[in-house]
Design a protein around this motif. Structure first.
Motif, PDB file in Angstrom:
ATOM      1  N   UNK A   1       0.980  -1.337  -0.077  1.00 33.98           N
ATOM      2  CA  UNK A   1       0.006   0.062   0.025  1.00 33.98           C
ATOM      3  C   UNK A   1       0.913   1.147  -0.133  1.00 33.98           C
ATOM      4  N   UNK A   2       0.855   2.118  -0.855  1.00 38.30           N
ATOM      5  CA  UNK A   2       1.630   3.373  -1.064  1.00 38.30           C
ATOM      6  C   UNK A   2       0.666   4.579  -0.645  1.00 38.30           C
ATOM      7  N   UNK A   3       1.190   5.158   0.104  1.00 38.13           N
ATOM      8  CA  UNK A   3       0.673   6.452   0.542  1.00 38.13           C
ATOM      9  C   UNK A   3       1.177   7.505  -0.439  1.00 38.13           C
ATOM     10  N   UNK A   4       0.110   7.986  -1.168  1.00 40.66           N
ATOM     11  CA  UNK A   4       0.922   8.838  -2.440  1.00 40.66           C
ATOM     12  C   UNK A   4       1.357  10.390  -2.005  1.00 40.66           C
TER      13      UNK A   4
ATOM     14  N   UNK B   1       1.149  -5.732   3.124  1.00 40.80           N
ATOM     15  CA  UNK B   1       0.294  -6.608   3.302  1.00 40.80           C
ATOM     16  C   UNK B   1       0.098  -7.858   2.834  1.00 40.80           C
TER      17      UNK B   1
ATOM     18  N   UNK C   1       2.057  -8.582  -9.195  1.00 43.84           N
ATOM     19  CA  UNK C   1       2.422  -7.289  -8.512  1.00 43.84           C
ATOM     20  C   UNK C   1       1.059  -6.850  -8.064  1.00 43.84           C
ATOM     21  N   UNK C   2       0.769  -6.591  -6.921  1.00 41.04           N
ATOM     22  CA  UNK C   2      -0.454  -5.890  -6.431  1.00 41.04           C
ATOM     23  C   UNK C   2      -0.112  -4.790  -5.471  1.00 41.04           C
ATOM     24  N   UNK C   3      -0.503  -3.385  -5.888  1.00 41.14           N
ATOM     25  CA  UNK C   3      -0.142  -2.424  -5.232  1.00 41.14           C
ATOM     26  C   UNK C   3      -1.492  -1.285  -5.058  1.00 41.14           C
ATOM     27  N   UNK C   4      -1.631  -1.056  -3.753  1.00 38.93           N
ATOM     28  CA  UNK C   4      -2.847   0.066  -3.689  1.00 38.93           C
ATOM     29  C   UNK C   4      -2.183   1.152  -3.380  1.00 38.93           C
ATOM     30  N   UNK C   5      -2.797   2.124  -3.987  1.00 40.80           N
ATOM     31  CA  UNK C   5      -2.273   3.620  -3.905  1.00 40.80           C
ATOM     32  C   UNK C   5      -3.384   4.612  -3.215  1.00 40.80           C
ATOM     33  N   UNK C   6      -3.176   5.356  -2.236  1.00 39.88           N
ATOM     34  CA  UNK C   6      -4.001   6.151  -1.531  1.00 39.88           C
ATOM     35  C   UNK C   6      -3.354   6.992  -0.624  1.00 39.88           C
ATOM     36  N   UNK C   7      -4.062   6.921   0.579  1.00 45.92           N
ATOM     37  CA  UNK C   7      -3.453   8.011   1.647  1.00 45.92           C
ATOM     38  C   UNK C   7      -4.110   7.281   2.825  1.00 45.92           C
ATOM     39  N   UNK C   8      -3.163   7.204   3.844  1.00 46.46           N
ATOM     40  CA  UNK C   8      -3.474   6.627   5.065  1.00 46.46           C
ATOM     41  C   UNK C   8      -4.045   7.799   5.948  1.00 46.46           C
TER      42      UNK C   8
ATOM     43  N   UNK D   1      -7.010   1.791   7.614  1.00 41.03           N
ATOM     44  CA  UNK D   1      -7.130   3.106   7.576  1.00 41.03           C
ATOM     45  C   UNK D   1      -6.794   3.628   6.540  1.00 41.03           C
ATOM     46  N   UNK D   2      -6.911   3.046   5.145  1.00 45.76           N
ATOM     47  CA  UNK D   2      -6.090   3.780   4.139  1.00 45.76           C
ATOM     48  C   UNK D   2      -7.359   4.014   3.099  1.00 45.76           C
ATOM     49  N   UNK D   3      -7.321   5.287   2.532  1.00 43.55           N
ATOM     50  CA  UNK D   3      -8.379   5.799   1.645  1.00 43.55           C
ATOM     51  C   UNK D   3      -7.667   5.337   0.420  1.00 43.55           C
ATOM     52  N   UNK D   4      -8.190   4.162  -0.377  1.00 40.15           N
ATOM     53  CA  UNK D   4      -7.880   3.853  -1.747  1.00 40.15           C
ATOM     54  C   UNK D   4      -8.262   4.645  -2.718  1.00 40.15           C
ATOM     55  N   UNK D   5      -7.201   4.967  -3.429  1.00 39.89           N
ATOM     56  CA  UNK D   5      -7.413   5.997  -4.779  1.00 39.89           C
ATOM     57  C   UNK D   5      -7.524   5.054  -5.929  1.00 39.89           C
ATOM     58  N   UNK D   6      -6.463   4.199  -6.142  1.00 39.73           N
ATOM     59  CA  UNK D   6      -6.427   3.303  -7.425  1.00 39.73           C
ATOM     60  C   UNK D   6      -5.632   2.214  -6.946  1.00 39.73           C
TER      61      UNK D   6
ATOM     62  N   UNK E   1      -3.048  -1.381  -8.658  1.00 39.96           N
ATOM     63  CA  UNK E   1      -2.492  -1.818  -9.672  1.00 39.96           C
ATOM     64  C   UNK E   1      -2.137  -3.491  -9.683  1.00 39.96           C
TER      65      UNK E   1
ATOM     66  N   UNK F   1      -1.060  -6.867 -11.351  1.00 39.85           N
ATOM     67  CA  UNK F   1      -0.625  -7.574 -12.771  1.00 39.85           C
ATOM     68  C   UNK F   1       0.078  -8.857 -12.464  1.00 39.85           C
TER      69      UNK F   1
END
Lengths: 135, 135
Positions: A89-92, A100, A124-131, B117-122, B124, B126
């Motif tokens: 999970x990447x906090x943008x 996870x 590869x699974x990555x969630x992008x968003x914000x904590x 507690x992560x706000x998911x925006x997008x 990926x 693959x």
DNA sequence: CTCAGTGCAAACTATTTGCAGATTT
DNA sequence: AAATCTGCAAATAGTTTGCACTGAG
């Protein structure tokens, strides 16, 4: 210890290699870009060239000592391969990365691959968003 | 038609834009790298500069007309945004890309984000591997 | 007519490579 | 000593940008 991993990879045990591996093994932070590693070493008065950092990272990746990630953005990120697969999970905003693992997702991926006659090698699974702040 | 999408994005309707969008809309292939689009247009005697291709792709991405992917490897890949989210399977031998969508995985992702507690925006996802021959 | 868009070449960023000298084994 | 490794600088690959000219509205 570090040294043996390097040796087992068929590489000579040199200062840059020891230090890069040590950094990845002992940092609280788990994910580093190449330049970041380079500056980290320099700040510890360990003199290396950026080319060596890249070379070592490439070799370590090939040897399975570390994992290379292609998250969004321009540069690759490396982390020690502790043997336990996980996604991210990447906090943008902050750039913070947390890991996870979800068995259901892992299973579904395998099933989907099978349904499509696809031999799954990696994923590869990555969630992008914000904590969200907790307080 | 193409034109309206471009106009709605607040962009002037120019030849390069029309042609790039048309290519993405009408090709059997769904995923293209920037250079690939560039050469595709040149081969159709449509003269554009590579810089324009990059600029247009960036603008289309910003406008939500297309999606930009960062698969493994060095270059980005673009595809038309048909509004239906999907993930990808990439054949590491042939480079072939196919799409899939799995509701279970989508749901789990949302749950996992919530748990953290992560706000998911997008996101990926693959899968990398190889399609097995069917015959 | 005005402002956005384009092509070209130069600039950039991340990464790789050639090479001569330094290190590991 | 032999082979690998390293740092430096130059080379690449992909992408971006400055600028004067062109074209859309």
């Amino acid at each position: 210890m570090d040294q043996s991993d390097i040796k087992e990879a068929g590489l000579k045990v040199t200062k840059p290699r020891i230090e890069i591996l040590k950094l990845l093994e002992t940092s609280e932070k788990q994910h580093f870009g190449a330049e970041e590693i380079y500056h980290e070493l320099l700040s510890k008065d360990i003199k290396v060239g950026i080319a060596t950092v890249y070379r070592v990272l490439t070799q370590f990746t090939a040897a399975g000592l570390i994992i290379k990630h292609n998250f969004e953005g321009d540069q690759c990120v490396f982390e020690l391969d502790r043997g336990e697969h996980h996604d991210h999970m990447v906090d943008m905003k902050s750039g913070k990365i947390i890991e996870f693992y979800d068995e259901i997702i892992e299973q579904r991926q395998k099933e989907i691959a099978k349904e499509h006659g696809f031999e799954l090698m990696e994923h590869s699974l990555t969630l992008y968003g914000e904590f969200k702040d907790k307080g």
